[in-house]
Design a protein around this motif. Structure first.
Motif, PDB file in Angstrom:
ATOM      1  N   GLU A  61       0.822  -1.209   0.000  1.00 18.61           N
ATOM      2  CA  GLU A  61       0.000   0.000   0.000  1.00 18.61           C
ATOM      3  C   GLU A  61       0.858   1.262   0.000  1.00 18.61           C
ATOM      4  N   GLU A  62       1.954   1.233   0.733  1.00 18.11           N
ATOM      5  CA  GLU A  62       2.879   2.382   0.747  1.00 18.11           C
ATOM      6  C   GLU A  62       3.416   2.659  -0.654  1.00 18.11           C
ATOM      7  N   CYS A  63       3.798   1.606  -1.346  1.00 18.93           N
ATOM      8  CA  CYS A  63       4.322   1.764  -2.706  1.00 18.93           C
ATOM      9  C   CYS A  63       3.246   2.256  -3.668  1.00 18.93           C
ATOM     10  N   MET A  64       2.037   1.769  -3.495  1.00 18.89           N
ATOM     11  CA  MET A  64       0.926   2.224  -4.347  1.00 18.89           C
ATOM     12  C   MET A  64       0.634   3.701  -4.113  1.00 18.89           C
ATOM     13  N   ASP A  65       0.688   4.112  -2.844  1.00 20.10           N
ATOM     14  CA  ASP A  65       0.438   5.516  -2.505  1.00 20.10           C
ATOM     15  C   ASP A  65       1.482   6.441  -3.127  1.00 20.10           C
ATOM     16  N   PHE A  67       2.935   5.708  -5.956  1.00 21.63           N
ATOM     17  CA  PHE A  67       2.878   5.394  -7.397  1.00 21.63           C
ATOM     18  C   PHE A  67       4.063   4.553  -7.873  1.00 21.63           C
ATOM     19  N   ASP A  68       4.687   3.824  -6.951  1.00 22.18           N
ATOM     20  CA  ASP A  68       5.761   2.905  -7.326  1.00 22.18           C
ATOM     21  C   ASP A  68       5.128   1.522  -7.508  1.00 22.18           C
ATOM     22  N   PHE A  69       4.452   1.343  -8.655  1.00 20.18           N
ATOM     23  CA  PHE A  69       3.665   0.131  -8.851  1.00 20.18           C
ATOM     24  C   PHE A  69       4.517  -1.109  -9.121  1.00 20.18           C
ATOM     25  N   GLU A  70       5.708  -0.920  -9.674  1.00 19.32           N
ATOM     26  CA  GLU A  70       6.592  -2.072  -9.891  1.00 19.32           C
ATOM     27  C   GLU A  70       6.991  -2.691  -8.549  1.00 19.32           C
ATOM     28  N   GLU A 413      15.250   6.405  -6.887  1.00 19.46           N
ATOM     29  CA  GLU A 413      16.300   5.387  -6.767  1.00 19.46           C
ATOM     30  C   GLU A 413      16.662   5.146  -5.310  1.00 19.46           C
ATOM     31  N   GLU A 414      16.751   6.256  -4.528  1.00 19.79           N
ATOM     32  CA  GLU A 414      17.065   6.121  -3.104  1.00 19.79           C
ATOM     33  C   GLU A 414      15.983   5.336  -2.380  1.00 19.79           C
ATOM     34  N   GLU A 415      14.707   5.612  -2.741  1.00 16.46           N
ATOM     35  CA  GLU A 415      13.606   4.893  -2.111  1.00 16.46           C
ATOM     36  C   GLU A 415      13.676   3.402  -2.450  1.00 16.46           C
ATOM     37  N   ASP A 416      13.997   3.090  -3.739  1.00 20.55           N
ATOM     38  CA  ASP A 416      14.110   1.702  -4.154  1.00 20.55           C
ATOM     39  C   ASP A 416      15.207   0.991  -3.376  1.00 20.55           C
ATOM     40  N   ASN A 417      16.350   1.683  -3.221  1.00 21.72           N
ATOM     41  CA  ASN A 417      17.465   1.081  -2.488  1.00 21.72           C
ATOM     42  C   ASN A 417      17.099   0.847  -1.024  1.00 21.72           C
ATOM     43  N   ALA A 418      16.320   1.783  -0.489  1.00 23.04           N
ATOM     44  CA  ALA A 418      15.928   1.669   0.931  1.00 23.04           C
ATOM     45  C   ALA A 418      15.026   0.456   1.155  1.00 23.04           C
ATOM     46  N   GLU A 419      14.240   0.105   0.087  1.00 18.63           N
ATOM     47  CA  GLU A 419      13.302  -1.015   0.231  1.00 18.63           C
ATOM     48  C   GLU A 419      13.965  -2.338  -0.129  1.00 18.63           C
ATOM     49  N   ALA A 420      15.209  -2.304  -0.637  1.00 16.81           N
ATOM     50  CA  ALA A 420      15.834  -3.503  -1.191  1.00 16.81           C
ATOM     51  C   ALA A 420      15.805  -4.710  -0.252  1.00 16.81           C
ATOM     52  N   PRO A 421      16.002  -4.563   1.063  1.00 13.99           N
ATOM     53  CA  PRO A 421      16.021  -5.754   1.921  1.00 13.99           C
ATOM     54  C   PRO A 421      14.742  -6.563   1.856  1.00 13.99           C
ATOM     55  N   MET A 422      13.606  -5.907   1.639  1.00 13.18           N
ATOM     56  CA  MET A 422      12.349  -6.654   1.598  1.00 13.18           C
ATOM     57  C   MET A 422      12.049  -7.202   0.236  1.00 13.18           C
TER      58      MET A 422
END
Length: 424
Positions: A61-65, A67-70, A413-422
Protein backbone atom coordinates in the motif's frame (compact mmCIF):
# COMPACT_ATOMS: atom_id res chain seq x y z
CA UNK A 1 25.89 -80.68 8.88
CA UNK A 2 28.35 -78.95 6.70
CA UNK A 3 26.39 -80.03 3.64
CA UNK A 4 23.23 -78.31 4.68
CA UNK A 5 22.33 -75.35 2.56
CA UNK A 6 21.76 -71.99 4.15
CA UNK A 7 18.10 -71.11 4.40
CA UNK A 8 16.92 -68.10 2.38
CA UNK A 9 16.74 -64.96 4.42
CA UNK A 10 13.18 -63.69 4.58
CA UNK A 11 12.95 -60.20 3.07
CA UNK A 12 11.51 -57.66 5.47
CA UNK A 13 8.67 -55.50 4.20
CA UNK A 14 9.87 -52.08 3.13
CA UNK A 15 9.19 -49.31 5.60
CA UNK A 16 6.67 -46.87 4.20
CA UNK A 17 8.28 -43.50 3.43
CA UNK A 18 6.02 -40.85 4.90
CA UNK A 19 8.30 -37.99 3.92
CA UNK A 20 6.77 -35.55 1.46
CA UNK A 21 7.89 -35.99 -2.12
CA UNK A 22 9.49 -32.62 -2.74
CA UNK A 23 10.18 -33.48 -6.37
CA UNK A 24 6.54 -34.24 -7.19
CA UNK A 25 6.02 -30.82 -8.70
CA UNK A 26 9.22 -31.05 -10.75
CA UNK A 27 8.09 -33.81 -13.11
CA UNK A 28 8.67 -32.85 -16.71
CA UNK A 29 10.72 -29.76 -15.86
CA UNK A 30 14.19 -29.04 -17.13
CA UNK A 31 17.08 -28.87 -14.60
CA UNK A 32 17.09 -25.05 -14.94
CA UNK A 33 13.34 -24.86 -14.28
CA UNK A 34 13.68 -27.18 -11.27
CA UNK A 35 16.42 -25.01 -9.82
CA UNK A 36 14.34 -21.88 -10.38
CA UNK A 37 11.32 -23.46 -8.68
CA UNK A 38 13.41 -24.60 -5.70
CA UNK A 39 14.83 -21.09 -5.29
CA UNK A 40 11.30 -19.66 -5.49
CA UNK A 41 9.98 -22.08 -2.87
CA UNK A 42 12.93 -21.28 -0.61
CA UNK A 43 12.26 -17.54 -1.03
CA UNK A 44 8.58 -18.06 -0.17
CA UNK A 45 9.49 -19.92 3.00
CA UNK A 46 12.01 -17.27 3.98
CA UNK A 47 9.48 -14.49 3.35
CA UNK A 48 6.81 -16.25 5.43
CA UNK A 49 9.26 -16.62 8.32
CA UNK A 50 10.43 -13.01 8.18
CA UNK A 51 7.26 -11.02 7.33
CA UNK A 52 3.57 -11.47 7.96
CA UNK A 53 1.06 -11.11 5.12
CA UNK A 54 -0.22 -7.94 6.77
CA UNK A 55 3.26 -6.40 6.81
CA UNK A 56 3.74 -7.20 3.13
CA UNK A 57 0.36 -5.67 2.27
CA UNK A 58 1.23 -2.54 4.25
CA UNK A 59 4.42 -2.20 2.20
CA UNK A 60 2.37 -2.80 -0.95
CA UNK A 61 0.00 0.00 0.00
CA UNK A 62 2.88 2.38 0.75
CA UNK A 63 4.32 1.76 -2.71
CA UNK A 64 0.93 2.22 -4.35
CA UNK A 65 0.44 5.52 -2.51
CA UNK A 66 3.78 6.73 -3.89
CA UNK A 67 2.88 5.39 -7.40
CA UNK A 68 5.76 2.91 -7.33
CA UNK A 69 3.67 0.13 -8.85
CA UNK A 70 6.59 -2.07 -9.89
CA UNK A 71 7.76 -2.34 -6.28
CA UNK A 72 4.14 -2.69 -5.13
CA UNK A 73 3.76 -5.68 -7.43
CA UNK A 74 6.79 -7.38 -5.84
CA UNK A 75 5.48 -6.97 -2.28
CA UNK A 76 1.95 -8.00 -3.29
CA UNK A 77 3.23 -11.14 -5.00
CA UNK A 78 5.23 -12.04 -1.87
CA UNK A 79 1.98 -11.75 0.13
CA UNK A 80 0.15 -14.01 -2.33
CA UNK A 81 3.02 -16.51 -2.24
CA UNK A 82 2.40 -16.85 1.48
CA UNK A 83 -1.42 -16.72 1.32
CA UNK A 84 -2.77 -17.24 -2.20
CA UNK A 85 -6.44 -16.75 -1.20
CA UNK A 86 -6.02 -13.39 0.53
CA UNK A 87 -8.78 -11.22 -0.97
CA UNK A 88 -7.10 -7.92 -0.10
CA UNK A 89 -3.90 -9.05 -1.83
CA UNK A 90 -5.80 -10.20 -4.92
CA UNK A 91 -7.65 -6.88 -5.10
CA UNK A 92 -4.36 -5.00 -4.79
CA UNK A 93 -2.70 -7.17 -7.41
CA UNK A 94 -5.53 -6.52 -9.85
CA UNK A 95 -5.30 -2.77 -9.27
CA UNK A 96 -1.49 -2.75 -9.58
CA UNK A 97 -1.52 -4.76 -12.82
CA UNK A 98 -4.18 -2.42 -14.24
CA UNK A 99 -1.93 0.55 -13.50
CA UNK A 100 1.02 -1.23 -15.15
CA UNK A 101 -1.03 -2.06 -18.24
CA UNK A 102 -0.99 -5.82 -17.62
CA UNK A 103 -4.69 -6.27 -18.30
CA UNK A 104 -4.61 -10.07 -18.49
CA UNK A 105 -2.90 -10.44 -15.11
CA UNK A 106 -5.32 -7.91 -13.59
CA UNK A 107 -8.28 -9.82 -14.97
CA UNK A 108 -6.96 -13.10 -13.54
CA UNK A 109 -6.55 -11.56 -10.08
CA UNK A 110 -10.05 -10.07 -10.02
CA UNK A 111 -11.67 -13.24 -11.39
CA UNK A 112 -9.90 -15.26 -8.68
CA UNK A 113 -11.32 -12.84 -6.09
CA UNK A 114 -14.79 -13.27 -7.62
CA UNK A 115 -14.41 -17.04 -7.40
CA UNK A 116 -13.44 -16.85 -3.72
CA UNK A 117 -16.01 -14.24 -2.67
CA UNK A 118 -18.73 -13.65 -5.29
CA UNK A 119 -21.18 -11.76 -3.08
CA UNK A 120 -18.85 -9.39 -1.22
CA UNK A 121 -16.68 -6.52 -2.40
CA UNK A 122 -17.98 -4.47 -5.32
CA UNK A 123 -14.61 -3.03 -6.42
CA UNK A 124 -13.47 -6.18 -8.23
CA UNK A 125 -16.61 -6.09 -10.39
CA UNK A 126 -16.08 -2.42 -11.19
CA UNK A 127 -12.50 -3.08 -12.29
CA UNK A 128 -13.62 -6.06 -14.38
CA UNK A 129 -16.23 -3.81 -15.95
CA UNK A 130 -13.50 -1.31 -16.85
CA UNK A 131 -11.05 -3.79 -18.38
CA UNK A 132 -13.66 -5.68 -20.40
CA UNK A 133 -15.88 -4.46 -23.23
CA UNK A 134 -19.42 -4.76 -24.52
CA UNK A 135 -21.98 -7.01 -22.88
CA UNK A 136 -19.35 -8.73 -20.71
CA UNK A 137 -18.53 -5.35 -19.18
CA UNK A 138 -22.23 -4.61 -18.59
CA UNK A 139 -22.64 -7.97 -16.81
CA UNK A 140 -19.78 -7.22 -14.41
CA UNK A 141 -21.14 -3.76 -13.62
CA UNK A 142 -24.60 -5.25 -13.05
CA UNK A 143 -23.26 -7.74 -10.51
CA UNK A 144 -21.19 -4.99 -8.86
CA UNK A 145 -24.29 -2.84 -8.46
CA UNK A 146 -26.16 -5.77 -6.87
CA UNK A 147 -23.37 -6.12 -4.30
CA UNK A 148 -23.35 -2.35 -3.70
CA UNK A 149 -27.12 -2.16 -3.17
CA UNK A 150 -26.97 -5.09 -0.77
CA UNK A 151 -24.32 -3.30 1.32
CA UNK A 152 -26.25 -0.03 1.25
CA UNK A 153 -29.39 -1.80 2.43
CA UNK A 154 -27.48 -3.31 5.36
CA UNK A 155 -26.02 0.12 6.18
CA UNK A 156 -29.50 1.62 6.21
CA UNK A 157 -30.73 -1.05 8.62
CA UNK A 158 -27.70 -0.50 10.86
CA UNK A 159 -28.08 3.28 10.99
CA UNK A 160 -31.73 2.92 12.02
CA UNK A 161 -30.61 1.28 15.25
CA UNK A 162 -30.43 3.74 18.20
CA UNK A 163 -26.77 2.98 18.93
CA UNK A 164 -25.74 3.86 15.39
CA UNK A 165 -27.96 6.92 15.02
CA UNK A 166 -25.25 9.33 16.10
CA UNK A 167 -22.68 8.03 13.59
CA UNK A 168 -23.57 8.78 9.95
CA UNK A 169 -22.28 6.14 7.50
CA UNK A 170 -20.43 8.71 5.38
CA UNK A 171 -17.83 9.07 8.12
CA UNK A 172 -16.33 5.75 7.05
CA UNK A 173 -14.77 6.46 3.68
CA UNK A 174 -14.26 2.73 3.08
CA UNK A 175 -17.99 2.08 3.02
CA UNK A 176 -19.75 2.35 -0.35
CA UNK A 177 -22.15 5.22 -0.93
CA UNK A 178 -25.03 6.06 -3.24
CA UNK A 179 -22.51 7.97 -5.36
CA UNK A 180 -20.73 4.65 -6.09
CA UNK A 181 -24.00 3.26 -7.45
CA UNK A 182 -24.41 6.39 -9.57
CA UNK A 183 -20.89 6.05 -11.04
CA UNK A 184 -21.51 2.37 -11.86
CA UNK A 185 -24.73 3.20 -13.71
CA UNK A 186 -22.86 5.96 -15.57
CA UNK A 187 -20.27 3.40 -16.69
CA UNK A 188 -23.02 1.16 -18.04
CA UNK A 189 -24.66 4.09 -19.85
CA UNK A 190 -21.33 4.99 -21.49
CA UNK A 191 -21.05 1.47 -22.91
CA UNK A 192 -24.41 1.94 -24.65
CA UNK A 193 -23.16 5.28 -26.00
CA UNK A 194 -20.00 3.64 -27.39
CA UNK A 195 -19.36 -0.14 -27.64
CA UNK A 196 -23.01 -1.19 -27.79
CA UNK A 197 -24.42 1.90 -29.53
CA UNK A 198 -25.52 -0.20 -32.54
CA UNK A 199 -27.39 -2.75 -30.41
CA UNK A 200 -31.17 -2.79 -30.63
CA UNK A 201 -32.65 -0.56 -27.93
CA UNK A 202 -29.23 0.89 -27.03
CA UNK A 203 -30.56 4.46 -26.76
CA UNK A 204 -33.36 3.43 -24.39
CA UNK A 205 -30.98 1.44 -22.17
CA UNK A 206 -28.54 4.33 -22.12
CA UNK A 207 -31.25 6.74 -21.00
CA UNK A 208 -32.54 4.24 -18.41
CA UNK A 209 -29.12 3.85 -16.78
CA UNK A 210 -28.47 7.61 -16.72
CA UNK A 211 -31.84 8.19 -15.05
CA UNK A 212 -31.01 5.52 -12.46
CA UNK A 213 -27.64 7.17 -11.87
CA UNK A 214 -29.34 10.52 -11.23
CA UNK A 215 -31.80 8.86 -8.83
CA UNK A 216 -28.89 7.87 -6.60
CA UNK A 217 -26.92 11.14 -7.01
CA UNK A 218 -29.04 13.84 -8.62
CA UNK A 219 -26.27 16.43 -8.86
CA UNK A 220 -23.46 14.18 -10.09
CA UNK A 221 -21.55 16.07 -12.83
CA UNK A 222 -20.72 12.90 -14.80
CA UNK A 223 -24.33 11.72 -14.83
CA UNK A 224 -25.57 15.15 -15.90
CA UNK A 225 -22.97 15.30 -18.66
CA UNK A 226 -23.91 11.83 -19.86
CA UNK A 227 -27.52 12.95 -20.09
CA UNK A 228 -26.29 15.91 -22.14
CA UNK A 229 -24.37 13.55 -24.46
CA UNK A 230 -27.44 11.36 -24.84
CA UNK A 231 -29.66 14.35 -25.65
CA UNK A 232 -27.15 15.73 -28.17
CA UNK A 233 -26.98 12.31 -29.84
CA UNK A 234 -30.78 12.32 -30.20
CA UNK A 235 -30.68 15.89 -31.59
CA UNK A 236 -32.34 17.48 -28.55
CA UNK A 237 -29.58 20.05 -28.37
CA UNK A 238 -31.29 22.69 -26.24
CA UNK A 239 -32.16 20.20 -23.50
CA UNK A 240 -28.66 18.77 -23.79
CA UNK A 241 -27.13 22.20 -23.34
CA UNK A 242 -29.12 22.77 -20.14
CA UNK A 243 -27.81 19.52 -18.62
CA UNK A 244 -24.29 20.31 -19.80
CA UNK A 245 -24.20 23.78 -18.24
CA UNK A 246 -25.64 22.41 -15.00
CA UNK A 247 -22.90 19.76 -14.94
CA UNK A 248 -20.06 22.22 -15.61
CA UNK A 249 -21.48 24.67 -13.10
CA UNK A 250 -21.09 22.08 -10.35
CA UNK A 251 -17.30 21.78 -10.68
CA UNK A 252 -15.64 24.41 -12.90
CA UNK A 253 -16.13 27.38 -10.50
CA UNK A 254 -14.87 25.32 -7.54
CA UNK A 255 -11.88 24.16 -9.61
CA UNK A 256 -10.91 27.77 -10.32
CA UNK A 257 -11.42 28.69 -6.69
CA UNK A 258 -9.29 25.73 -5.56
CA UNK A 259 -6.50 26.71 -7.94
CA UNK A 260 -6.51 30.23 -6.52
CA UNK A 261 -6.70 29.16 -2.87
CA UNK A 262 -4.70 26.87 -0.60
CA UNK A 263 -6.89 23.83 -1.28
CA UNK A 264 -4.92 20.67 -1.78
CA UNK A 265 -4.85 18.83 -5.10
CA UNK A 266 -6.57 15.86 -3.46
CA UNK A 267 -9.49 18.05 -2.35
CA UNK A 268 -9.81 19.43 -5.86
CA UNK A 269 -9.73 15.98 -7.48
CA UNK A 270 -12.61 14.89 -5.26
CA UNK A 271 -14.70 17.75 -6.62
CA UNK A 272 -14.09 17.47 -10.38
CA UNK A 273 -14.82 14.67 -12.90
CA UNK A 274 -12.04 12.46 -14.31
CA UNK A 275 -9.77 13.73 -17.10
CA UNK A 276 -11.50 11.86 -19.95
CA UNK A 277 -14.89 13.06 -18.78
CA UNK A 278 -13.67 16.67 -18.92
CA UNK A 279 -12.36 16.14 -22.47
CA UNK A 280 -15.89 15.13 -23.43
CA UNK A 281 -17.17 18.20 -21.59
CA UNK A 282 -14.91 20.41 -23.72
CA UNK A 283 -16.18 18.79 -26.94
CA UNK A 284 -19.79 19.31 -25.92
CA UNK A 285 -19.12 22.92 -24.95
CA UNK A 286 -17.59 23.54 -28.38
CA UNK A 287 -20.63 21.94 -29.99
CA UNK A 288 -22.86 24.19 -27.87
CA UNK A 289 -20.82 27.26 -28.94
CA UNK A 290 -19.87 27.92 -25.31
CA UNK A 291 -16.36 28.78 -26.46
CA UNK A 292 -15.08 30.72 -23.45
CA UNK A 293 -16.13 27.99 -21.04
CA UNK A 294 -14.53 25.39 -23.33
CA UNK A 295 -11.27 27.37 -23.22
CA UNK A 296 -11.33 27.34 -19.40
CA UNK A 297 -11.78 23.56 -19.35
CA UNK A 298 -9.10 22.94 -21.99
CA UNK A 299 -6.53 25.19 -20.30
CA UNK A 300 -6.87 23.21 -17.08
CA UNK A 301 -6.59 19.93 -18.98
CA UNK A 302 -3.37 21.04 -20.68
CA UNK A 303 -1.93 22.15 -17.38
CA UNK A 304 -2.76 18.75 -15.90
CA UNK A 305 -1.40 16.69 -18.83
CA UNK A 306 0.17 18.28 -21.92
CA UNK A 307 0.61 15.03 -23.85
CA UNK A 308 -2.98 14.42 -24.98
CA UNK A 309 -3.32 15.12 -28.70
CA UNK A 310 -7.08 15.60 -28.59
CA UNK A 311 -6.81 18.41 -26.03
CA UNK A 312 -4.31 20.34 -28.20
CA UNK A 313 -6.55 19.79 -31.23
CA UNK A 314 -9.69 20.99 -29.41
CA UNK A 315 -7.80 24.04 -28.09
CA UNK A 316 -6.83 25.00 -31.65
CA UNK A 317 -10.30 24.25 -32.98
CA UNK A 318 -12.04 26.45 -30.40
CA UNK A 319 -9.67 29.37 -31.14
CA UNK A 320 -10.41 28.96 -34.85
CA UNK A 321 -14.16 28.97 -34.16
CA UNK A 322 -13.86 32.06 -31.95
CA UNK A 323 -12.03 33.83 -34.78
CA UNK A 324 -14.67 32.84 -37.34
CA UNK A 325 -17.50 33.92 -35.05
CA UNK A 326 -15.88 37.31 -34.42
CA UNK A 327 -15.50 37.90 -38.18
CA UNK A 328 -19.09 36.86 -38.86
CA UNK A 329 -20.36 39.25 -36.18
CA UNK A 330 -18.37 42.13 -37.62
CA UNK A 331 -19.65 41.40 -41.14
CA UNK A 332 -23.26 41.10 -39.98
CA UNK A 333 -22.98 44.54 -38.37
CA UNK A 334 -21.61 45.95 -41.67
CA UNK A 335 -18.95 48.13 -40.12
CA UNK A 336 -15.22 48.69 -40.34
CA UNK A 337 -12.86 46.44 -38.41
CA UNK A 338 -11.49 48.24 -35.36
CA UNK A 339 -7.82 48.24 -34.35
CA UNK A 340 -8.72 46.34 -31.20
CA UNK A 341 -10.50 43.65 -33.25
CA UNK A 342 -7.51 43.36 -35.55
CA UNK A 343 -5.23 42.65 -32.60
CA UNK A 344 -7.70 40.20 -31.09
CA UNK A 345 -8.10 38.32 -34.38
CA UNK A 346 -4.35 38.13 -34.82
CA UNK A 347 -3.94 36.71 -31.31
CA UNK A 348 -6.67 34.10 -31.91
CA UNK A 349 -5.10 33.10 -35.22
CA UNK A 350 -1.62 32.66 -33.74
CA UNK A 351 -3.03 30.76 -30.75
CA UNK A 352 -4.96 28.41 -33.06
CA UNK A 353 -1.85 27.81 -35.19
CA UNK A 354 0.26 27.14 -32.11
CA UNK A 355 -2.20 24.65 -30.59
CA UNK A 356 -2.76 22.84 -33.89
CA UNK A 357 0.96 22.70 -34.66
CA UNK A 358 1.58 21.07 -31.31
CA UNK A 359 -1.33 18.69 -31.92
CA UNK A 360 0.19 17.57 -35.24
CA UNK A 361 3.69 17.10 -33.84
CA UNK A 362 2.45 15.26 -30.78
CA UNK A 363 0.26 13.09 -33.02
CA UNK A 364 3.39 12.01 -34.90
CA UNK A 365 5.47 11.58 -31.73
CA UNK A 366 2.88 9.37 -30.01
CA UNK A 367 2.01 7.53 -33.27
CA UNK A 368 -1.70 8.13 -32.83
CA UNK A 369 -4.31 6.45 -34.99
CA UNK A 370 -7.07 8.97 -35.63
CA UNK A 371 -6.87 9.88 -39.30
CA UNK A 372 -10.02 12.09 -39.39
CA UNK A 373 -8.63 14.26 -36.56
CA UNK A 374 -5.25 14.59 -38.30
CA UNK A 375 -6.93 15.56 -41.59
CA UNK A 376 -8.98 18.22 -39.79
CA UNK A 377 -5.85 19.58 -38.07
CA UNK A 378 -4.09 19.87 -41.45
CA UNK A 379 -7.14 21.49 -43.02
CA UNK A 380 -7.35 24.10 -40.25
CA UNK A 381 -3.60 24.81 -40.45
CA UNK A 382 -3.97 25.29 -44.19
CA UNK A 383 -6.74 27.87 -43.61
CA UNK A 384 -4.61 29.64 -40.97
CA UNK A 385 -1.40 29.91 -43.00
CA UNK A 386 0.45 26.73 -42.09
CA UNK A 387 2.31 25.37 -39.08
CA UNK A 388 3.92 27.64 -36.53
CA UNK A 389 7.61 27.29 -35.75
CA UNK A 390 7.97 25.46 -32.42
CA UNK A 391 9.56 27.41 -29.61
CA UNK A 392 12.66 25.98 -28.01
CA UNK A 393 11.89 24.13 -24.80
CA UNK A 394 8.31 23.35 -25.78
CA UNK A 395 7.49 20.23 -23.70
CA UNK A 396 5.26 18.82 -26.42
CA UNK A 397 7.56 19.29 -29.38
CA UNK A 398 10.68 18.18 -27.48
CA UNK A 399 11.23 14.47 -28.18
CA UNK A 400 13.39 14.17 -25.05
CA UNK A 401 10.64 15.43 -22.77
CA UNK A 402 10.51 13.55 -19.48
CA UNK A 403 7.66 13.91 -16.96
CA UNK A 404 9.95 14.05 -13.92
CA UNK A 405 13.16 15.85 -13.06
CA UNK A 406 16.59 14.34 -12.36
CA UNK A 407 16.14 15.09 -8.65
CA UNK A 408 12.87 13.14 -8.62
CA UNK A 409 14.53 10.19 -10.34
CA UNK A 410 17.36 10.22 -7.78
CA UNK A 411 14.81 10.30 -4.95
CA UNK A 412 13.01 7.31 -6.47
CA UNK A 413 16.30 5.39 -6.77
CA UNK A 414 17.06 6.12 -3.10
CA UNK A 415 13.61 4.89 -2.11
CA UNK A 416 14.11 1.70 -4.15
CA UNK A 417 17.46 1.08 -2.49
CA UNK A 418 15.93 1.67 0.93
CA UNK A 419 13.30 -1.01 0.23
CA UNK A 420 15.83 -3.50 -1.19
CA UNK A 421 16.02 -5.75 1.92
CA UNK A 422 12.35 -6.65 1.60
CA UNK A 423 12.56 -7.33 -2.13
CA UNK A 424 14.14 -10.67 -1.45
Amino acid sequence: MGGQTKGKKKSKPKRKDNRPNTDAGFVGLSPQERMKLRVHEKAKKKTAEKYSVQQLLEKTEECMDSFDFEMARLFCQRALDVESTNLQALDMQGHICSELGDTQKAKEAFLRAVELSPDEGHNKYMYLGQINTGQESVDFYTKGIQVLLSVLEKQAQTTQAPAAAAAPPDEDTELPTAKDVCVAYCSMAEIYLTDLCMEEGAADKCKEFIERALQYHHDNPEALQLMASYLFSTERNQEGKEYLLKSVGLWLPSQKQSAASSSTEEDMQNEIPPYESRVTTAKLLVESEEYEMAVDVLEDLLEEDDEVVQVWYLSGWVCYLQLEKAKEQQESEKREVTEEETEEWKALKEAARSYLTNAKKLYSKLQCDDQPMLEHVEQLLGDLGGELEGEEGDPVVDDDYEPCSDEEEEEEEEEDNAEAPMEH
